[in-house]
Design a protein around this motif. Structure first.
Motif, mmCIF file in Angstrom:
data_model
loop_
_atom_site.group_PDB
_atom_site.id
_atom_site.type_symbol
_atom_site.label_atom_id
_atom_site.label_comp_id
_atom_site.label_asym_id
_atom_site.label_seq_id
_atom_site.Cartn_x
_atom_site.Cartn_y
_atom_site.Cartn_z
ATOM 1 N N GLU A 273 4.486 6.814 -7.400
ATOM 2 C CA GLU A 273 5.105 6.838 -6.083
ATOM 3 C C GLU A 273 6.203 7.906 -6.014
ATOM 4 O OE1 GLU A 273 4.393 5.418 -3.360
ATOM 5 O OE2 GLU A 273 3.123 3.716 -3.832
ATOM 6 N N SER B 60 -1.637 4.999 -2.229
ATOM 7 C CA SER B 60 -0.506 4.992 -1.313
ATOM 8 C C SER B 60 -0.608 6.129 -0.301
ATOM 9 C CB SER B 60 0.795 5.115 -2.108
ATOM 10 O OG SER B 60 1.906 5.177 -1.248
ATOM 11 N N LYS C 37 -0.967 5.926 3.928
ATOM 12 C CA LYS C 37 -0.056 6.615 4.844
ATOM 13 C C LYS C 37 -0.823 7.521 5.818
ATOM 14 C CE LYS C 37 3.931 6.652 1.690
ATOM 15 N NZ LYS C 37 3.374 5.997 0.527
ATOM 16 N N ASP D 43 8.703 -2.992 4.677
ATOM 17 C CA ASP D 43 8.409 -2.360 3.403
ATOM 18 C C ASP D 43 9.178 -3.045 2.278
ATOM 19 O OD1 ASP D 43 6.613 -0.458 4.302
ATOM 20 O OD2 ASP D 43 8.183 0.971 4.827
ATOM 21 N N ALA E 130 -0.850 -3.728 1.315
ATOM 22 C CA ALA E 130 -0.087 -3.012 2.344
ATOM 23 C C ALA E 130 0.191 -3.915 3.535
ATOM 24 C CB ALA E 130 -0.848 -1.762 2.790
ATOM 25 N N LYS F 157 3.788 -0.125 3.242
ATOM 26 C CA LYS F 157 3.111 1.016 2.626
ATOM 27 C C LYS F 157 4.001 1.862 1.725
ATOM 28 C CE LYS F 157 3.947 3.882 6.722
ATOM 29 N NZ LYS F 157 3.335 4.595 7.857
ATOM 30 N N LYS F 158 5.320 1.638 1.763
ATOM 31 C CA LYS F 158 6.233 2.539 1.079
ATOM 32 C C LYS F 158 5.980 2.592 -0.424
ATOM 33 C CE LYS F 158 11.117 3.693 0.543
ATOM 34 N NZ LYS F 158 12.515 3.318 0.891
ATOM 35 N N GLU F 159 5.837 1.434 -1.081
ATOM 36 C CA GLU F 159 5.630 1.401 -2.528
ATOM 37 C C GLU F 159 4.336 0.689 -2.879
ATOM 38 O OE1 GLU F 159 8.926 0.219 -4.947
ATOM 39 O OE2 GLU F 159 10.343 1.522 -3.924
ATOM 40 N N VAL F 160 3.355 0.772 -1.990
ATOM 41 C CA VAL F 160 2.118 0.029 -2.222
ATOM 42 C C VAL F 160 1.383 0.516 -3.467
ATOM 43 C CG1 VAL F 160 0.686 1.502 -0.737
ATOM 44 C CG2 VAL F 160 0.051 -0.894 -1.096
ATOM 45 N N GLY F 161 1.511 1.800 -3.806
ATOM 46 C CA GLY F 161 0.861 2.293 -5.021
ATOM 47 C C GLY F 161 1.413 1.627 -6.258
#
Length: 462
Positions: free
Chosen positions: A85, A140, A144, A239, A367, A372-376
């Motif tokens: 991320e 991620s 986005k 988020d 998500a 979605k900000k730190e979904v990875g």
């Protein structure tokens, strides 16, 4: 600016920001390019028999190469998720490519040395680390780029992983045949090196194409906060940082859902050929075609059902994967006993499509839950469930079958039928866990904030 500085900038997160007008479908293509080589792992079994012969090891011992690779896939995804991320998709994809490339080379050296531990170190540890980093590297970014079609986007990328074995397996077989003449190593080292170089080209191309959305990007015609009723991240208010997400019960419910879904499916993948031969009496050649069909269904399910989840909502989608999947599992023994080959194949095809869908839809579900900000990074932590499932699934099928045959005296067909009933039971447990998934609460989210439509169909812009 020197060449090195220019390269460093290009690989940085800032250097990967797209200019206005950049097509998001190119990013989807990059995700396919990075995942497609990694999917070769599903076809690694074609090396098992040649490695047994060359290394003088048992099939059980050689089987640890794949198991260790899956274990390190989950571990590296968890460990490096936050780093992915932070640095962005380009640097992460490059790291994945170099690990996967190096893993093949070290494995080739291990074969030349006659050392199974070195092969496990190469493909299992180093290559497995590349698998984990590469698997999460585009997730991620895709979410986005596709806030309006999250399930479709992640399904498209992860479809590449599911389909990698369809090309990787015959490629490996033909390369070993080509290089085997005059080779005391069965052509394996040269095959490893050739595949390493080919796959490196795919992955470097992916890193070059990958881009991050520019500030203020949104798909044409999409209205944030109105389109996707099943997630809280439409305006960024929901988020969750990964450190908070993993403390939420929803995270662990989704962890359990993925564990059960993968355990049920991965055990079938490893024994599908033998199961078909014993349960319905088809030839080995026909069983090979059966396995190929299941691979296609695994791949197609990742795209079709995950895209469908954009319409019906993620919770309903997993209710279908587990509920209908369990019924399909339990119908397989009856289809086999009645000799209804068409129904037998159709049921297996359906459960394999749900297996693939479970992988592809989970990033979108995350998500929906955590933004979605730190979904990875969150997805990386969740993939430890895959590592555990890679042990549990084969254990249920292989050890369960051996116990029923050797201890209980059942015929192979009856033993496999019993095992299939157990796998259906795992999906029932998954169905129950999914019932308890509700919107998470965070200190960053007001108490009166709700997630409307968790069970409602969603709309998406075209």
């Amino acid at each position: 600016m020197g060449t090195f500085d220019g390269l460093k900038m290009a690989l940085s997160k800032d250097g990967a920001v797209a200019a206005p007008g950049y097509s998001r479908w190119l990013v989807a293509a990059a995700a396919l390019l990075i995942h497609f080589p990694l999917g070769q792992a599903y076809g690694f079994s074609v090396f098992n028999a040649p490695l047994v012969k060359v290394l003088g090891s048992s099939l059980t011992s050689v089987g640890w190469i794949f198991s260790v690779a899956i274990i390190f896939l989950g571990l590296s995804a968890a460990v490096f998720g936050k780093w992915v991320e932070r640095v962005g998709p380009r640097k992460a994809m490059l790291a994945s490519a170099l690990c996967f490339f190096s893993g093949f080379l070290v494995s080739a050296l291990g074969v030349l040395m006659g050392s199974l531990p070195v092969v496990i170190l190469g493909y299992g540890v180093i290559g497995g680390t590349g698998l984990g980093i590469g698997y999460i590297s585009p997730v991620s970014t895709l979410i986005k780029w596709f806030p309006d079609r999250r399930g479709m986007a992640t399904g498209l990328a992860i479809m590449g992983f599911g389909g990698g074995a369809l090309v990787g397996s015959p490629l490996a077989v033909n390369l070993m045949k080509y290089f085997s003449e005059g080779s005391q190593y069965g052509g394996i080292p040269a095959t490893f090196v050739t595949m390493a170089v080919l796959y490196l080209g795919f992955q470097l191309s992916a890193a070059w194409i990958a881009r991050i959305p520019f500030a203020g990007y949104q798909p044409r015609g999409w209205v944030p906060g109105k389109v996707d009723a099943a997630h809280i991240a439409s305006n960024g208010a929901g988020d969750f940082p990964v450190s908070e997400a993993i403390r939420q019960p929803q995270f662990w419910l989704l962890w359990g859902i993925l564990l059960l879904n993968v355990s049920a499916g991965i055990g079938i993948l490893g024994q599908a050929s033998l199961m078909a031969q014993k349960m319905v009496g088809i030839s080995a050649a026909a069983a090979a075609g059966f396995v190929g069909l299941l691979s296609l269904c695994n791949m197609a399910g990742r795209f079709i059902w995950s895209s469908f989840s954009d319409r019906i909502g993620r919770k309903w989608a997993y209710a279908m994967y587990s509920g209908v999947g369990a019924l399909a599992y339990w119908a397989i023994p009856g289809a086999a006993a009645s000799g209804n080959m068409l129904l037998f194949v159709a049921l297996f095809a359906l459960v394999m499509s749900f297996y693939g869908a479970g992988f592809a839809t989970i990033p979108a579900y995350l998500a929906d839950m955590f933004g979605k900000k730190e979904v990875g990074a969150i997805h990386g932590r969740l993939l430890t469930a895959w590592s555990m499932a890679g042990v549990i699934g084969p254990l249920v099928v292989n050890a369960g079958r051996d116990y029923l045959v050797k201890t209980e005296g059942l015929a192979d067909a009856a033993a496999y039928s019993t095992v299939v009933y157990v796998l259906g039971g795992l999906l029932v447990a998954e169905f129950v866990l999914n019932l308890f998934v509700k919107e998470p609460r965070s200190s960053a989210i007001p108490a009166n904030t709700s997630i409307p439509g968790m069970l409602s169909p969603q709309t998406s812009s075209k």
